[in-house]
Design a protein around this motif. Structure first.
Motif, mmCIF file in Angstrom:
data_model
loop_
_atom_site.group_PDB
_atom_site.id
_atom_site.type_symbol
_atom_site.label_atom_id
_atom_site.label_comp_id
_atom_site.label_asym_id
_atom_site.label_seq_id
_atom_site.Cartn_x
_atom_site.Cartn_y
_atom_site.Cartn_z
ATOM 1 N N GLU A 189 -46.762 92.523 -77.347
ATOM 2 C CA GLU A 189 -45.798 92.749 -76.281
ATOM 3 C C GLU A 189 -45.691 94.230 -76.069
ATOM 4 N N ARG A 190 -45.555 94.652 -74.818
ATOM 5 C CA ARG A 190 -45.345 96.072 -74.592
ATOM 6 C C ARG A 190 -44.288 96.231 -73.517
ATOM 7 N N ALA A 191 -43.289 97.048 -73.822
ATOM 8 C CA ALA A 191 -42.178 97.266 -72.899
ATOM 9 C C ALA A 191 -41.669 95.930 -72.354
ATOM 10 N N GLU A 192 -41.393 95.013 -73.274
ATOM 11 C CA GLU A 192 -40.813 93.698 -72.956
ATOM 12 C C GLU A 192 -41.725 92.835 -72.087
ATOM 13 N N LEU A 205 -46.490 91.664 -82.743
ATOM 14 C CA LEU A 205 -45.249 90.945 -83.002
ATOM 15 C C LEU A 205 -45.488 89.751 -83.910
#
Lengths: 220, 248, 205
Positions: C15-18, C59
Motif C-alpha cells: 500500500e502506498r499513501a493509502e 503490509l
C-alpha cells in the motif's frame, strides 16, 4: 558499501560542503550581534547574559545545520542506497552525526574565546563555557537528528523542525547557562556539567534508533 | 485479568458504536459536575484570607492545568501503544486529543494570567509552573503541527507518535530543570494521597469541577475520534451503513 | 551452489499513501532469470522493487531468499543485492570516481575506469557529477553493474535517458549476468530484446 567507505564519503561530502559550516558560524555570529544592538551593549548587561546568548545562538545554529542532515541524501537516492546496503542504519546515522558535530562544533569552539570577549565574558569563565558546549551539544545534535529524520520527506521542514525540537532543547540550555552563572558566582558547577553529560548519554541511547525508525517511515 | 475490553476498543466499528451510545451521557454528566462545582465554588466556598474572591478562578485554572498534563501523558502512552503494538486506534486517539490538550494548556495559561494580575500584580511571572505549562503548550503545538504537515497519514501518525514519546521521556526532565531554574509559585493545590491544605468547602467544589472537566474532555475526544474514524474508514462497509442510517 | 539461489515472494500486499498497489502477489525468481515487471503507471512497479530491497515494508506477505525467511530482516538478501532505484544515489558534488568508490571500496582505479569505459563516461572520471547530463549521471549508477559481484539485481527503469548504443550495451550486460547465474528484476517501458528471454510479470489486475 562498508562502514569505512561510508565514513570516507561522508567526510568528503562535508569537505565539499564547507560553505555550510561557514554559514552556521556566520549565523551564530549574527545572532550574537543582535543582543548588544537590540538590548544593551554595556558590560553590565552582557557579562551576566553572555552564557545564555552564546547558548541560544548555538542551539539555533546547531538545529539549522542538523535539519538538512538527510535532505540531500533523500533527494538524490543515497538514503535508499544506504538502507538497501545492509549496513545497520543507526550506526550509519551516528557516523554521519559525529562528522557533522566535528564540522560545526570544532570551529565553533575555536572561535568561542573571540566571541566571549565580544560579550565581556571573563577569561576565567571561558573554559566553563567550552565544557558546557562539549558536554551539552551532543544532546542537541542527537535530538535534532530525530526531527531531521522525521521531516526528511517534506520540501520545507525547517520551521517545523524548530517548532517540534526546540522545546526538548530547553533542559540542556537551562543547565548549561546554570553552570556558567554558577561559575560566574564562584560556585561549584560540576553538578550541572554532570547533568549535561547525562542528558547527552540518554540521547545517545535513544536517538540513533528512533532516527532510523523515522527515516524508514519517511521512505516511499 | 481479562483484556477483552481493551481489544474491543481496538475495533473501529465497536468503538464508534460505543461512543455513539455513551458520548452524550458522559458529556452531560461532565457538564452537570462542572456546574455543581461552579455553583458551590462561586456561591458557597469561603474567600481566601489573603487573595479574596480572586481565588475562585481555581475552579477553572486547576482542572485545565491538570488536564493539560494528563492529556500529554495520554498522548505519550498512545504513541508507545502505536509504535509497539501498531494499534490502529492509537493515532486516531492522538489526532483527536492533541488540539484539546493544547486548548487546555492555553486555558490554564490564560486563567493563570487573570489570576496573577490581582495576586502578584502582573499578568505574567516567569515562575517554574507557569513556564512548564507554557513549554507544554509549545509541545502540543509541535504535535499538532506535525500531524498536519504530511500528506501521508501513516507517516503523520508515526511522526506524531515518535515526537509524543520523546516528549513523554522529556517531560520529567523539563519539569525538573524548570523547577531547578526557578520556583516562586505556591506549591501544588492537590497532591494525590495527601490531605488538601484548604478547607473542604473549597476543595469539594474543586473536585467536582475537575471531574466535570475530565468527563467533558472524554466526550469531546470521543466525538473527534468518531469524525476521524469516519474519514479514515470511509471505505469500510460499516461506515457506509452508519452514514446512510442518518439519512445522508 | 548458485543454482539454488531463489527469491520468492508470497501473498504480498503493498500500500502506498493509502492506495492499494497490489494484493496477493506471489512469484518466484531463480538464478539465471531476467524478470520484466510490467504494469501501468502507478501500478506499483517501483514500490515492489523497493519492498524487495528492504526500503519499504510490505503490509502483508512473506519474502524468502535462498531458503531463508527475510520478511523482517533483509541482511541475507542485501549481502547479494545491487539495487538501482529511480534515483541511483549519485551525489552531485562528488566526482564520478568518488561516487563509485563509496560502493566499491576494494575496487582499484583501473577497475573503476574499465567500468566507466563500458558505459562510455570514462573521460568524465574526475568531473563532478553535477556537470554531467541526466543520461551521463544515470550511467554512473549503471557503471556499478560492471563492478559488482552481487547476484541479485533490482533495476528501476535502467534504460531511461540512454541512447540506442547504451541500451544495447546494457542488454548485453544483463545477458551476461544471467549466464553467470545471476538474477535480474527490472522495470522498463521499453520492449526488451527477445534474446534476453525475459519473463514478464504483470502487476495489472
Amino acid at each position: 558499501m562498508t562502514y569505512l567507505s561510508f565514513l570516507k564519503s561522508e567526510l568528503l561530502a562535508v569537505f565539499y560542503r564547507k560553505q555550510d559550516t561557514i554559514n552556521a558560524l556566520a549565523f551564530f555570529l549574527i545572532v550574537i550581534t543582535l543582543f548588544p544592538l537590540g538590548v544593551n551593549p554595556s558590560a553590565d548587561f552582557l557579562e551576566p547574559a553572555a552564557g545564555g546568548i552564546v547558548w541560544c545562538a548555538a542551539s539555533l545554529a546547531i538545529l539549522l545545520s542538523v535539519e538538512s542532515l538527510f535532505k540531500e541524501d533523500f533527494n538524490d537516492g543515497s538514503l535508499e542506497q544506504l538502507i538497501a546496503s545492509g549496513l545497520y542504519l543507526p550506526i550509519t546515522i551516528l557516523i554521519k552525526l559525529v562528522i557533522q558535530w566535528c564540522a560545526v562544533i570544532v570551529p565553533l569552539l575555536l572561535l568561542i574565546p573571540l566571541f566571549s570577549q565580544m560579550l565581556f565574558l571573563p577569561w576565567s569563565i571561558v573554559h566553563v563555557l567550552i565544557f558546557t558546549l562539549l558536554l551539552g551539544s551532543p544532546a542537541l545534535f542527537l535530538v535534532g537528528t530525530i526531527g531531521a529524520a522525521l521531516t526528511v520527506s517534506l520540501k520545507r521542514g525547517a520551521v517545523l523542525v524548530l517548532l517540534i525540537i526546540l522545546p526538548f532543547y530547553l533542559p540542556v540550555i537551562i543547565f548549561a547557562t546554570g553552570a556558567i552563572s554558577a561559575a560566574q558566582a564562584g560556585q561549584d558547577y560540576s553538578g550541572q556539567l554532570a547533568i549535561l553529560g547525562a542528558i547527552s548519554l540518554l540521547s545517545l541511547a535513544l536517538s540513533p534508533g528512533m532516527s532510523a525508525v523515522s527515516i524508514k517511515a519517511s521512505m516511499n | 485479568m481479562n483484556w477483552t475490553w481493551f481489544h474491543k476498543f481496538g475495533s473501529p466499528k465497536w468503538f464508534f458504536q460505543w461512543a455513539d451510545k455513551w458520548g452524550k451521557l458522559i458529556f452531560y454528566i461532565g457538564i452537570a459536575l462542572f456546574l455543581v462545582g461552579l455553583v458551590l465554588g462561586l456561591g458557597f466556598a469561603p474567600e481566601d484570607y489573603q487573595q479574596g474572591n480572586s481565588v475562585r478562578i481555581i475552579y477553572i485554572h486547576v482542572p485545565a492545568a491538570m488536564l493539560a498534563q494528563s492529556c500529554y501523558l495520554a498522548l505519550g502512552v498512545a504513541g508507545i501503544v502505536f509504535m509497539v503494538w501498531q494499534m490502529k486506534m492509537a493515532p486516531i486517539f492522538m489526532k483527536a486529543m492533541a488540539p484539546i490538550g493544547a486548548v487546555m494548556a492555553f486555558l490554564a495559561l490564560m486563567s493563570g494570567a487573570i489570576w496573577g494580575k490581582p495576586t502578584w500584580g502582573t499578568w505574567w511571572v516567569w515562575d517554574a509552573r507557569l513556564t512548564s505549562v507554557l513549554i507544554l503548550f509549545l509541545m502540543y503545538l509541535g504535535i499538532v503541527a506535525i500531524q498536519n504537515s504530511f500528506d501521508d497519514t501513516k507517516l503523520a501518525d508515526k511522526a506524531a507518535a515518535i515526537i509524543a514519546i520523546i516528549g513523554l521521556i522529556n517531560l520529567p526532565i523539563i519539569k525538573y530543570s524548570v523547577e531547578w531554574w526557578n520556583s516562586l509559585h505556591q506549591p501544588a493545590t492537590f497532591v494525590i494521597g495527601e490531605k488538601p491544605s484548604m478547607p473542604s468547602e473549597m476543595w469539594v467544589p474543586l473536585l467536582f469541577s475537575v471531574l466535570g472537566f475530565y468527563c467533558i474532555v472524554t466526550a469531546l475526544v470521543c466525538w473527534r475520534m468518531q469524525t476521524e474514524l469516519l474519514i479514515r474508514e470511509r471505505r469500510a462497509s460499516w461506515v457506509k451503513k452508519e452514514v446512510t442510517k442518518h439519512g445522508v | 551452489m548458485q543454482s539454488t539461489l531463489t527469491l520468492s515472494v508470497s501473498n504480498l500486499l503493498i500500500e502506498r499513501a493509502e492506495r492499494l498497489l497490489c494484493k496477493d502477489l506471489s512469484f518466484e525468481i531463480h538464478a539465471g532469470e531476467i524478470v520484466h515487471i510490467v504494469g501501468e503507471n502507478g501500478a506499483g512497479k517501483s514500490s515492489l522493487l523497493k519492498v524487495i530491497a528492504g526500503v519499504l515494508s510490505p503490509l502483508e506477505g512473506e519474502l524468502f531468499f535462498a531458503g531463508e525467511r527475510i520478511t523482517a530482516h533483509r541482511d541475507v538478501l542485501q549481502a547479494q543485492l545491487c539495487y538501482l532505484g529511480h534515483l541511483a544515489g549519485v551525489k552531485s558534488s562528488f566526482t564520478v570516481i568518488e561516487n563509485l568508490a563509496l560502493h566499491f571500496p576494494a575496487a582499484t582505479e583501473v577497475q573503476i575506469l574499465a567500468a566507466l569505459r563500458s558505459v562510455n563516461i570514462e573521460k568524465y572520471a574526475t568531473t563532478p557529477a553535477y556537470q554531467l547530463s541526466a543520461g551521463q549521471q544515470k550511467r554512473i549508477g549503471l557503471a556499478r553493474l560492471w563492478l559488482t559481484n552481487k547476484k541479485v539485481w533490482l533495476l528501476d527503469e535502467p534504460f531511461t535517458a540512454l541512447d540506442t548504443k547504451g541500451v544495447t550495451v546494457l542488454e548485453e550486460k544483463l545477458q551476461q549476468h544471467a549466464e553467470l547465474g545471476g538474477m535480474t528484476l527490472l522495470t522498463t517501458h521499453q520492449k526488451l530484446n527477445s534474446t534476453l528471454h525475459a519473463r514478464e510479470l504483470s502487476l495489472d489486475s
